[in-house]
Design a protein around this motif. Sequence first.
Motif, PDB file in Angstrom:
ATOM      1  N   MET A   1       0.549  37.441 -31.854  1.00  0.00           N
ATOM      2  CA  MET A   1       0.299  36.524 -32.971  1.00  0.00           C
ATOM      3  C   MET A   1      -0.335  37.276 -34.123  1.00  0.00           C
ATOM      4  O   MET A   1      -1.301  38.013 -33.947  1.00  0.00           O
ATOM      5  N   ALA A   2       0.224  37.096 -35.312  1.00  0.00           N
ATOM      6  CA  ALA A   2      -0.310  37.744 -36.508  1.00  0.00           C
ATOM      7  C   ALA A   2      -1.380  36.870 -37.145  1.00  0.00           C
ATOM      8  O   ALA A   2      -1.360  35.638 -37.018  1.00  0.00           O
ATOM      9  N   ASN A   3      -2.316  37.484 -37.829  1.00  0.00           N
ATOM     10  CA  ASN A   3      -3.358  36.739 -38.531  1.00  0.00           C
ATOM     11  C   ASN A   3      -2.764  35.969 -39.700  1.00  0.00           C
ATOM     12  O   ASN A   3      -1.728  36.359 -40.266  1.00  0.00           O
ATOM     13  N   VAL A   4      -3.429  34.892 -40.071  1.00  0.00           N
ATOM     14  CA  VAL A   4      -2.992  34.094 -41.208  1.00  0.00           C
ATOM     15  C   VAL A   4      -2.883  34.975 -42.444  1.00  0.00           C
ATOM     16  O   VAL A   4      -3.670  35.912 -42.644  1.00  0.00           O
ATOM     17  N   LEU A   5      -1.888  34.682 -43.270  1.00  0.00           N
ATOM     18  CA  LEU A   5      -1.633  35.474 -44.486  1.00  0.00           C
ATOM     19  C   LEU A   5      -1.683  34.545 -45.690  1.00  0.00           C
ATOM     20  O   LEU A   5      -1.067  33.474 -45.690  1.00  0.00           O
ATOM     21  N   LEU A   6      -2.399  34.966 -46.711  1.00  0.00           N
ATOM     22  CA  LEU A   6      -2.519  34.211 -47.956  1.00  0.00           C
ATOM     23  C   LEU A   6      -2.066  35.086 -49.113  1.00  0.00           C
ATOM     24  O   LEU A   6      -2.544  36.210 -49.265  1.00  0.00           O
ATOM     25  N   SER A 243     -16.245  39.824 -43.166  1.00  0.00           N
ATOM     26  CA  SER A 243     -17.219  40.810 -43.621  1.00  0.00           C
ATOM     27  C   SER A 243     -17.669  40.436 -45.035  1.00  0.00           C
ATOM     28  O   SER A 243     -17.055  39.593 -45.697  1.00  0.00           O
ATOM     29  N   LYS A 244     -18.712  41.070 -45.493  1.00  0.00           N
ATOM     30  CA  LYS A 244     -19.197  40.813 -46.849  1.00  0.00           C
ATOM     31  C   LYS A 244     -18.122  41.146 -47.874  1.00  0.00           C
ATOM     32  O   LYS A 244     -17.917  40.404 -48.847  1.00  0.00           O
ATOM     33  N   ASP A 245     -17.411  42.246 -47.660  1.00  0.00           N
ATOM     34  CA  ASP A 245     -16.359  42.647 -48.601  1.00  0.00           C
ATOM     35  C   ASP A 245     -15.220  41.632 -48.609  1.00  0.00           C
ATOM     36  O   ASP A 245     -14.673  41.309 -49.678  1.00  0.00           O
ATOM     37  N   ARG A 250     -12.472  39.103 -51.455  1.00  0.00           N
ATOM     38  CA  ARG A 250     -11.201  38.411 -51.241  1.00  0.00           C
ATOM     39  C   ARG A 250     -11.321  36.907 -51.451  1.00  0.00           C
ATOM     40  O   ARG A 250     -10.746  36.361 -52.391  1.00  0.00           O
ATOM     41  N   VAL A 251     -12.055  36.227 -50.568  1.00  0.00           N
ATOM     42  CA  VAL A 251     -12.117  34.766 -50.614  1.00  0.00           C
ATOM     43  C   VAL A 251     -12.714  34.280 -51.929  1.00  0.00           C
ATOM     44  O   VAL A 251     -12.171  33.381 -52.585  1.00  0.00           O
TER      45      VAL A 251
END
Length: 308
Positions: A1-6, A243-245, A250-251
């Motif tokens: 299973m791949a991680n969600v992609l945005l 992570s903080k980065d 990103r988010v």
Amino acid sequence: MANVLLAHPNITDTGTLSGGNWQISRDNLKDRQLSRVARTATASKADTQFTLDLGRSRLVSVVAVVRHNLSTAAKWRVRVANNPGFTSTVYDNAVTVPPDGGPTVLMDFATQTYLAWDPDWQLAWPTLFPTSVLEWEDDNFWAGSITEEERKEYPSLLLAVLPKPVAGRYIRVEVDDETNPDGYVEFGRMFVGSAWQPIYNANWGASIGWETDTGMQRAMSGAPYFDRKAGRRVTRFELGYLSKDEALGRVFEIQRKAGIDGELLLVWDKDDAINLLRQSYLGRLRQLSPIARVMVGNHSNAFEIEEL
């Protein structure tokens, strides 16, 4: 299973479209109103291809065409290149070698000439149903494909998730659907952009479901009457180990740029071929959730994405 992609932002609108033959403007591919379709003059391959020039080399992770009328027999191809002639590509979603791993140049013994292997384009409607959910008598039992009747009401999406990001200026989409019963092909929206996958996938408890604005009134007899509206998908999940980065780089930046009105392409699991079209769609952030500092070095954020 791949991680969600945005994927965000959609850089299609920064480019110039060319190619094909259209009875309804090709530039509607750059219109966010999916009902404003681009429609070709005929279903011939020469008419149903188009090229997007991004003006300069840009980073590309995903290419998608949202809301189409391609038949169950249709195939498609997308290529990314840095020259307008596509003589050399940095990405091509067509299978360019024989499925048995044989030679790419074949001998035609009847004419004593060599033939290049013809790349196999991707199916517009891949397998959608495992045999476990079908009956032996179903027409699509062996193939697991969608029926021609069902596909007319099914959420349609041409989606290419690149194995790794590539830098390219030109993107060409080609369609092979010359027997389309409508006599033309049409598309609602093109999405091209870079994507992000978190290091750790979404927490357990993520959900996807349908919402509808269908109205219902009852007659004096109690009989219900409905004003049916098309449904839309909504996905809810939490990224609990950022992570903080990731959280701030990103988010935080996706929220700043996209807001609640910007387009966001969601691909839940790119490795789940059967459910890829079910769980992938063009949407928007329904709300902007604050980033929580859960513990030292760990952040979390909740997402709620609504289909456009």
